[in-house]
Design a protein around this motif. Structure first.
Motif, short mmCIF file in Angstrom:
data_model
loop_
_atom_site.label_atom_id
_atom_site.label_comp_id
_atom_site.label_asym_id
_atom_site.label_seq_id
_atom_site.Cartn_x
_atom_site.Cartn_y
_atom_site.Cartn_z
N ALA A 164 0.82 -1.22 0.00
CA ALA A 164 0.00 0.00 0.00
C ALA A 164 0.85 1.26 0.00
N HIS A 165 2.08 1.16 0.52
CA HIS A 165 2.93 2.35 0.63
C HIS A 165 4.18 2.27 -0.23
N LEU A 214 4.98 3.00 -3.38
CA LEU A 214 5.36 4.16 -4.20
C LEU A 214 5.81 5.34 -3.32
N GLU A 215 5.04 5.63 -2.29
CA GLU A 215 5.42 6.75 -1.40
C GLU A 215 6.75 6.46 -0.71
N ALA A 216 6.92 5.23 -0.29
CA ALA A 216 8.17 4.88 0.40
C ALA A 216 9.35 5.01 -0.56
N THR A 247 1.91 2.67 10.19
CA THR A 247 1.45 4.05 10.01
C THR A 247 1.54 4.82 11.32
N ASP A 256 0.03 9.68 -6.55
CA ASP A 256 -0.37 10.96 -5.98
C ASP A 256 0.84 11.61 -5.32
N ARG A 306 0.31 12.94 -1.80
CA ARG A 306 0.30 11.85 -0.83
C ARG A 306 1.73 11.44 -0.47
N ALA A 307 2.58 11.38 -1.48
CA ALA A 307 3.97 11.00 -1.23
C ALA A 307 4.66 12.06 -0.37
N TYR A 308 4.30 13.32 -0.60
CA TYR A 308 4.89 14.41 0.20
C TYR A 308 4.47 14.26 1.66
N PHE A 340 3.27 11.65 3.21
CA PHE A 340 3.79 10.40 3.75
C PHE A 340 5.25 10.57 4.19
N GLY A 341 6.07 11.12 3.28
CA GLY A 341 7.48 11.29 3.60
C GLY A 341 7.68 12.19 4.80
N ARG A 358 6.49 10.41 8.12
CA ARG A 358 7.39 9.33 8.52
C ARG A 358 8.71 9.88 9.03
#
Lengths: 204, 204
Positions: free
Chosen positions: A140-141, A143-145, A190, B170, B173-175, B177-178, B181
């Motif tokens: 689920a994560h 791409l963002e990771a 999360t 998205d 979303r990546a922004y 998320f990063g 985290r």
DNA sequence: ACCTGAACACCGTTCAAGT
DNA sequence: ACCTGAACACCGTTCAAGT
């Protein structure tokens, strides 16, 4: 009366890359490349549309090399252990930048589209890291990771090359610290979310 | 017979910055700047040593603006809450890049030393973030934490501007998320260390 | 078929000459 | 004092002419 070719596209690209790595992008002029392959500048236009196309071919060549190095890093002794894979990939990425600084800058430079390397090669170069990111952070994560680790790695390396980090301190330590904290953060479940104002989509 | 000045250094810098933001660094030629202030190119050399010096003055001007924006962001409603401060600083940084993309690129571009902005200004611009990083990660890790967040933010934004992130998905979303985290990771206590081979200082 | 000199439209920069 | 045209040494690129 036909004349035998005195050079080739491959030779031109190789000569161009050598000049780039030795003296930087501004030194990569058509005249210098031509001189390096024993020909006059106008002759290059038989093999290459213009300077932008030559720069792009050189970038493609270098990006292919980086992609292969990253694939080897992923498949090495660390294969299967996502954390170890990520450490190997990051080290490979950073080593490439240190070994070919001018070429690395070219790969990530904010140049017009005609100068930038092939998009398909870009995808190939980012695939190993994305696979590792998925193993670490979950589907689920993924791409963002992947984007988080790529942004950090590129940012860190490009600041190193640009002569950032002028505040002293131990740069190796900052590298290891960032990498380990990121690995821990991406593997974590999360975290507690931000307040409403910082959520994506809420930026009016 | 003395002639009254027809322009000024301030006007030249302002005109140059407008050209940079409108059409990018290659368009920032001495001839265009001269035309913009109503003078011929050779006259600029009365006020500026050469093109590199002009570019540097423009970069200084922009970096001062960014530093002030970051100072305001830190002092805003979020003051005292390290996590909220960091979110505000990152948003300010990213907004600056989106509003002045060509100028942002110039600030972080890997150019020769004579083109780069003043080191003292650089320190001033990174100070607010370093203070927040210290509040978040503790004194012992302030510098590494600051470098980690700076590397991520710069890497993320520069990839956005360079047209990276071509894999869809998205980006907002990546922004988020990063950032979240990273905040969680920097605030966390020291994570389990890497295996010997990845520790700083062990790279033969 | 390939290579070239000459030409064109640009650069940054210097400098003697004008006011 | 400041501004300028002319000049110099470079660019990238095109093209007719040479072989």
């Amino acid at each position: 009366v036909p004349t035998p070719a005195r050079t080739s596209l491959a030779e031109i690209v190789a000569a161009g890359r050598a000049i780039l790595e030795a003296d930087g992008l501004p030194a990569l002029t058509m005249q210098r490349v031509a001189a390096a392959v024993g020909v006059r500048a106008p002759s290059l236009y038989k093999r290459v549309r213009d300077r932008a196309a030559l720069v792009r071919l050189i970038a493609d060549d270098a990006l292919r090399e980086l992609a292969e190095a990253l694939e080897r890093a992923s498949a090495g002794g660390a294969a299967g252990d996502a954390r170890a894979e990520l450490r190997a990939q990051a080290a490979t990425f950073r080593a490439f930048a240190h070994t070919h600084p001018a070429t690395y800058r070219l790969l990530f430079a904010p140049l017009p589209e005609a100068w930038r390397p092939d998009a398909e090669l870009n995808r190939r170069a980012s695939e190993p890291l994305l696979r590792t990111a998925e193993a670490l952070a979950g589907r689920a994560h993924a791409l963002e990771a992947g984007r988080t680790i790529t942004a950090w790695a590129h940012g860190f390396v490009s600041m190193e090359l640009a002569g950032g980090f002028r505040l002293g301190g131990d740069v190796e330590r900052a590298y290891a610290f960032g990498l380990e904290r990121l690995i821990a953060a991406l593997a974590a479940p999360t975290p507690t979310g931000p307040p409403e104002g910082a959520r994506p989509g809420s930026r009016s």
